[in-house]
Design an enzyme around this catalytic site. Sequence first.
Site, mmCIF file in Angstrom:
data_model
loop_
_atom_site.group_PDB
_atom_site.id
_atom_site.type_symbol
_atom_site.label_atom_id
_atom_site.label_comp_id
_atom_site.label_asym_id
_atom_site.label_seq_id
_atom_site.Cartn_x
_atom_site.Cartn_y
_atom_site.Cartn_z
ATOM 1 N N GLU A 154 -107.323 0.939 -6.489
ATOM 2 C CA GLU A 154 -108.465 1.653 -5.907
ATOM 3 C C GLU A 154 -109.542 0.678 -5.438
ATOM 4 O O GLU A 154 -110.162 0.882 -4.384
ATOM 5 C CB GLU A 154 -109.020 2.649 -6.938
ATOM 6 C CG GLU A 154 -108.084 3.845 -7.141
ATOM 7 C CD GLU A 154 -108.521 4.779 -8.252
ATOM 8 O OE1 GLU A 154 -108.584 5.991 -8.014
ATOM 9 O OE2 GLU A 154 -108.801 4.287 -9.359
ATOM 10 N N GLU A 207 -101.275 6.080 -13.215
ATOM 11 C CA GLU A 207 -102.039 6.917 -14.151
ATOM 12 C C GLU A 207 -101.238 8.099 -14.676
ATOM 13 O O GLU A 207 -101.438 8.539 -15.815
ATOM 14 C CB GLU A 207 -103.314 7.427 -13.472
ATOM 15 C CG GLU A 207 -104.349 6.355 -13.165
ATOM 16 C CD GLU A 207 -104.175 5.723 -11.796
ATOM 17 O OE1 GLU A 207 -105.116 5.079 -11.327
ATOM 18 O OE2 GLU A 207 -103.070 5.868 -11.198
#
Length: 655
Positions: A73, A93
């Site tokens: 990210e 995740e």
Amino acid sequence: VERFQEEDAVRAIVLIGGGRTFIAGADIREFDKLRKSEQTGAARLREMLWRVEECSKPVVAAIHGTAFGGGLEVAMACHYRVAVAAAQVGQPEVKLGLIPGAGGTQRLPRLAGIARAVEMCAGGDPVRATEAEKAGIVDRLIEGDLLAGAIAFAREGIAVRKTRDLTVAPDDAALAAARETARKRQRGLMAPLKAIDAVAASARWSFEEGCRYEAELFRECLASEQSRGMIHVFFGERTVAKIPDIPPDTAVLPVRRVGVVGAGTMGGGIAMVFANAGIPVLLKEATQEALDRGLATITRNYANSVKRGRFTPQVMEERLALIRPSVTHDGFEDVDMIVEAVFEGMELKKKVFAELDRIARPDAILASNTSTLDIDEIAAATGRPQMVLGTHFFSPANVMRLLEVVRGRATSREVIATVMQLSKKLGKVGVLVGNCRGFTGNRMFGPYRREAQFLVEEGATVEAVDRALYDFGMAMGPLATGDLAGLDVGWRIRQEYRHLEPPGVRQPLAEDRLCEMGRYGQKTGAGWYRYGEERRATTDPEVDALVRKWAGEAGIPQRQIGPQEIVDRTIYALVNEGARILEEGYALRASDIDIIYVTGYGFPAHRGGPMFYADTVGLEKVYERICDLESQHGYWWRPAPLLKQLAESGGKFSK
């Protein structure tokens, strides 16, 4: 970034990791704090990344090692990304029951498209930099020095290009396919479907609206029991290697060559495990015919892997070349470790170990692949009990991740340290357990399958029992599992230990009767189910009729049984026996039991394992239900003292 933006001499900024990696992701130990915080770490990161992306000078992320989770990210908020070919990027995740929470589900589809974004966010697997470049995630691969290459790229007169300003083309077909895949392969998990929903929002809404939706879904996942369970498993897998009385600096023995005795289902699979790790194997069988059968199975297994594209024919040949077949013990005097994988019978195993003791070097490790038998009794057949231990591989050994390492009374610390370290090299999760009947996994599995059989004898159908446990999240129902492993295996073990069973106490009867009929499961085409081509199971009305008949003869009343009772009786039987094992010291930690069940018995990772699951239900409730079952069914449901103690004190198995 803000400081460099104010310096007139700076025309572009390169962000690079100072160590072995770029950014490997969040510190998972912080997640408990994040659940209690009003502003999550993801929210802080989102705000920071917005400010990075706002920089008026080009920011280039230079990636080596890994850019995972929040690391990717960060990279996607930079205006450009360059990487070495060996680097990996990913949004893993979902493997912790979460979704990306700092804009990952919104920036990734803007760079790589919906299909690639849902694959990465819902699947969680890493992508090599070479693939990431093709997908548009990485702008250039750098050969040679990464920093020099990144600076050269930044000097090319690049302009600011905000990822969030890129458009996303809708792809309903990719979203539908991803949802179907998630429901099949990640059955019962919420995070994959939430990740797909978040990625889908990138094509429908503005970047800001998509990020708000992502944040909402992230908070739902973070607060879920599923995420707690999966994070518990994540840490549990890392904790099993810590053994209180064996310091990390304990000397380990070299294991450069091994011998495997027995080329049947288990022995052949174990030989593959060593060959897959690049360790040469001597594989012995009693007859040439049995050896040829075993080698044919090994070759077929490797050929299937080649057919599926898991590796090349050359790799297959290399691995087969590491397995040297033999019908004698020639060469066993030179190996560092011998794993016995013969028929599960004490007298045979003792005979094999006495023979190996005469042949093997004094410093060679002797390991038994027994699933239930007494390691100390086996070790007593040798003059080197300190070199003997159990290595309980799970079937199929070349696939299943669990390895129960069974400590005998005399097993040396060096031998234990060696095998625990070796398990990692073999790609296994090694869990140290004590030497009792069935060790940890099978000792608990006995009560679990006992209750499944009792339920069938009391009126539940075979399919109803398996369906209830499958819907709970188990990889397979307990009766189908028996068919897969072979009902005759448990039958032989019960015969071996029948004299130890308490007299006058109810025992399951149906499975033994099926074995007496030659119905051993998949291998004979019939067990609890019938099996046709490709071993596909179909329900067999004959079995239900036979069980009703046998139950009537035994005076067992029939009644309707619902799925909740099926789950309670089977899962709480696991928990109660697990509590006894913990109290008696045969497992070091409750989390070790959880890892055994998640990696070896198909217990759903999102429930954290049986002991963690009991904690989430509440031990007081579990204890009350077990007391209720004791009042109904008697002897087998005596509550474990540790469970009673924790329930009354408000404690938990997990600390």
